[in-house]
Design a protein around this motif. Structure first.
Motif, PDB file in Angstrom:
ATOM      1  N   UNK A  95     -10.591   2.200   5.317  1.00  0.00           N
ATOM      2  CA  UNK A  95     -12.009   2.157   4.953  1.00  0.00           C
ATOM      3  C   UNK A  95     -12.291   3.005   3.723  1.00  0.00           C
ATOM      4  N   UNK A  96     -11.668   4.163   3.648  1.00  0.00           N
ATOM      5  CA  UNK A  96     -11.916   5.053   2.515  1.00  0.00           C
ATOM      6  C   UNK A  96     -11.418   4.467   1.206  1.00  0.00           C
ATOM      7  N   UNK A  97     -10.319   3.725   1.258  1.00  0.00           N
ATOM      8  CA  UNK A  97      -9.713   3.213   0.031  1.00  0.00           C
ATOM      9  C   UNK A  97      -9.823   1.691  -0.100  1.00  0.00           C
ATOM     10  N   UNK A  98     -10.759   1.093   0.625  1.00  0.00           N
ATOM     11  CA  UNK A  98     -10.840  -0.373   0.646  1.00  0.00           C
ATOM     12  C   UNK A  98     -11.187  -0.965  -0.711  1.00  0.00           C
ATOM     13  N   UNK A  99     -11.904  -0.230  -1.554  1.00  0.00           N
ATOM     14  CA  UNK A  99     -12.293  -0.744  -2.865  1.00  0.00           C
ATOM     15  C   UNK A  99     -11.475  -0.125  -3.996  1.00  0.00           C
ATOM     16  N   UNK A 100     -10.373   0.505  -3.640  1.00  0.00           N
ATOM     17  CA  UNK A 100      -9.557   1.183  -4.650  1.00  0.00           C
ATOM     18  C   UNK A 100      -8.649   0.191  -5.362  1.00  0.00           C
ATOM     19  N   UNK A 101      -8.717   0.194  -6.671  1.00  0.00           N
ATOM     20  CA  UNK A 101      -7.818  -0.613  -7.506  1.00  0.00           C
ATOM     21  C   UNK A 101      -7.198   0.328  -8.530  1.00  0.00           C
ATOM     22  N   UNK A 153      -4.200   7.162  -4.591  1.00  0.00           N
ATOM     23  CA  UNK A 153      -3.426   6.404  -3.610  1.00  0.00           C
ATOM     24  C   UNK A 153      -3.664   4.922  -3.821  1.00  0.00           C
ATOM     25  N   UNK A 154      -2.578   4.159  -3.959  1.00  0.00           N
ATOM     26  CA  UNK A 154      -2.671   2.705  -4.069  1.00  0.00           C
ATOM     27  C   UNK A 154      -2.333   2.109  -2.704  1.00  0.00           C
ATOM     28  N   UNK A 155      -3.325   1.730  -1.911  1.00  0.00           N
ATOM     29  CA  UNK A 155      -3.051   1.242  -0.555  1.00  0.00           C
ATOM     30  C   UNK A 155      -2.253  -0.055  -0.546  1.00  0.00           C
ATOM     31  N   UNK A 156      -2.289  -0.819  -1.638  1.00  0.00           N
ATOM     32  CA  UNK A 156      -1.554  -2.083  -1.687  1.00  0.00           C
ATOM     33  C   UNK A 156      -0.047  -1.871  -1.794  1.00  0.00           C
ATOM     34  N   UNK A 157       0.368  -0.665  -2.115  1.00  0.00           N
ATOM     35  CA  UNK A 157       1.795  -0.377  -2.248  1.00  0.00           C
ATOM     36  C   UNK A 157       2.381   0.315  -1.016  1.00  0.00           C
ATOM     37  N   UNK A 158       1.561   0.608  -0.040  1.00  0.00           N
ATOM     38  CA  UNK A 158       2.022   1.314   1.157  1.00  0.00           C
ATOM     39  C   UNK A 158       2.672   0.328   2.119  1.00  0.00           C
ATOM     40  N   UNK A 159       3.753   0.763   2.761  1.00  0.00           N
ATOM     41  CA  UNK A 159       4.427  -0.072   3.747  1.00  0.00           C
ATOM     42  C   UNK A 159       3.442  -0.537   4.814  1.00  0.00           C
ATOM     43  N   UNK A 160       3.604  -1.767   5.254  1.00  0.00           N
ATOM     44  CA  UNK A 160       2.739  -2.319   6.283  1.00  0.00           C
ATOM     45  C   UNK A 160       2.810  -1.462   7.548  1.00  0.00           C
TER      46      UNK A 160
END
Length: 555
Positions: A55-61, A242-249
């Motif tokens: 939720x905190x990083x949902x709009x992070x690009x 933090x790039x959440x798209x690069x974090x392991x599932x």
């Protein structure tokens, strides 16, 4: 009870890690609970943390630069991208570990989540409200309020740290552990001792890979003494992205923050180069695609070092354990140093600085490899080549201070060539330049070929520069000069400028006592100008057949 310091397994408490009743009973055994029940509780709580972080990083690009990709690819090809989480990848209880290497109790994890959610109602160990209803994602998100202060128990080893070794622990591992213990003991006022009959103690057990490096051991003992991970600080977003798209599932929860109610920073600055900081690729989907990026791009290669504790790692424990109280008579320290509790007549200095009061250059570990470099308006070239020596296991360092003739001028440094061991943290072979406003955190590190042609411009009139090696050959070539006032005004806005503090004339006079032994009165501008005019035509070279070659000359 025992604190089991097994690779990446440590108990945690409110503000600092310490043994707790929730984790062990006084016989050294865990409270009765099946492994399946325990894992189920952790799974539920980690699911809650995942929701909070998402939720905190949902709009992070994050916009990653081409230069970042090139360096990451170079690191991948050197096989030097291993991080602390990798050591624990096959651990049988990895599902219970908090942030990859901390053994935490359910109760303690609840307190962290409670502080993040800021809910007036408590969450029990199953992740269920007291009325028996499960939390939904929306419940967790919308029940967040402004952080409230929850008073935790101020914990520390008040009577020293007893420790014990497992009988099967190898001699090599024991020696490395003893080295790490010796460091923490000599750099702080904390006392260690072999365990006799104490019920609370550190217990080092035999485990593959656990004690393979001094840095990993120092990191884990740091947890036991009271250190959280640096990137879990609640103010981390001011310093890293933090790039959440690069974090392991399924591993996004490992990037949760610790709320202020559960963490004390003692107002010390954030340190990307802390031994307690994640590597950029920790829990990343691919080892060469980092999930963490420093907001200051020059600090990216300083992140994730495993060479040993940083100045700030030591400083925060000295504060937490009230080590300053060991010295009844206080002394002044320059350059953000502080009084040494082990020797009250001296100061503990940030890396690059030395002397009794931190106004001199730190003594190099290689004789004659260091000193003062007086910048001129015309570029000069410094070449340092520390020769390979596989027999030397400790770090060899050459330390310089680049000094401009006036406090107000800027210094320009161009990295022409760097040949080290390319890895995150640049902790084996490379170069470090400190141009930041605060001299305490780890500076800009260079160890990858693709970092060549980097230009740094500083407002500081004195810049510590360190070249180091842990065995392999290290070669560094830089160009340096100071900028005229007209050049300062013409600088483009696209250049990275590091605003740093000025030093007094008195401080600079003290620093020039070392190096090439220049002695002058900086309040006499005529003498200064004449000295630097002569300096433009000078050249010096030192060489040691076994250790190093260094040369400073005009271009």
């Amino acid at each position: 009870m025992r604190v089991i310091v097994w690779l990446l397994i440590l108990p945690l408490s409110n503000s600092f890690p310490i043994v707790t009743e929730e984790l062990f009973d006084h016989s050294g055994e865990r409270p009765p609970q099946t492994h399946t029940q325990s894992l189920s509780q952790f799974t539920r709580l980690y699911d809650t943390l995942s929701v909070l972080v998402k939720d905190e990083y949902k709009n992070t690009i994050i916009a990653h630069s081409d230069e970042e990709f090139r360096i990451d690819y170079e690191i991948k090809n050197t096989n030097e991208s291993l991080n602390i989480a990798d050591f624990n990848a096959n651990n049988s209880i990895k599902g219970e570990l908090f942030q990859g290497d901390i053994r935490i109790s359910v109760t303690q994890l609840e307190k962290i989540i409670d502080g993040l959610i800021n809910d007036d109602e408590e969450i029990n160990g199953s992740g269920i409200e007291e009325d028996g209803n499960d939390y939904t994602d929306n419940d967790i998100i919308h029940r967040r309020k402004r952080r409230q202060t929850i008073k935790g128990i101020d914990v520390k080893w008040s009577e020293g740290v007893p420790y014990s070794f497992h009988p099967l622990l190898s001699l090599k591992a024991r020696n490395l552990i003893q080295d790490a213990i010796h460091f923490w003991e000599t750099e702080t006022c904390i006392q260690f001792r072999p365990r006799f009959f104490e019920s609370q103690y550190l217990y080092f057990i035999a485990a593959d890979g656990c004690w393979s490096t001094y840095g990993v051991i120092s990191h884990e003992i740091g947890h036991a003494l009271g250190l959280f991970h640096e990137q879990s600080r609640y103010d981390r977003d001011n310093h890293i992205s933090l790039d959440p798209l690069r974090v392991q599932l399924g591993y996004i929860f490992q990037f949760s923050k610790i709320p202020a109610s559960q963490l004390s920073t003692y107002n010390l600055p954030y340190d990307v180069g802390s031994i307690m900081h994640y590597a950029p690729n920790e829990f990343s989907s691919f080892s060469f695609m980092p999930a963490l990026s420093a907001r200051d791009p020059f600090l990216q290669q300083s992140m994730g070092q495993l060479g040993g504790p940083s100045f700030l790692d030591v400083a925060i424990l000295n504060i937490h354990y009230d080590c300053r109280m060991k010295c009844p008579v206080k002394i002044p320290c320059s350059n953000s140093g502080y009084q040494d509790a082990r020797d009250c007549t001296r100061c503990k200095c940030p890396s690059g600085f030395g002397g009794v009061d931190c106004r001199d250059i730190e003594s190099p570990t290689i004789i004659k490899c260091g000193g003062v470099l007086n910048a001129t308006v015309s570029p000069r070239q410094l070449t340092v080549n520390i020769k390979a020596n596989i027999m030397r296991t400790t770090e060899r360092r050459c330390i310089y201070h680049i000094v401009a003739p006036q406090n107000s001028v800027k210094i320009e440094i161009k990295v022409i060539e760097i040949d080290g061991t390319c890895q995150y943290g640049c902790w084996k072979e490379g170069m470090e330049i400190k141009t930041q406003s605060d001299p305490r955190p780890v500076g800009y590190r260079f160890c990858c070929i693709r970092q060549n042609k980097t230009t740094i411009i500083s407002y500081r009139h004195r810049i510590p520069l360190m070249v180091y090696s842990r065995g392999k050959n290290t070669r560094t070539v830089i160009h340096y000069r100071y900028l005229r006032d007209s050049e300062n005004e013409e600088m483009s806005s696209g250049e990275t400028i590091n605003r740093t503090m000025n030093y007094s004339n008195e401080e600079l006079n003290g620093d020039l006592r070392r190096g090439d032994r220049v002695s002058m009165l900086l309040n006499n501008k005529t003498e200064v100008d004449e000295h630097f005019r002569k300096r433009r035509d000078t050249k010096w070279k030192y060489e040691d057949e076994e250790e190093f070659v260094t040369e400073d000359r005009p271009l």
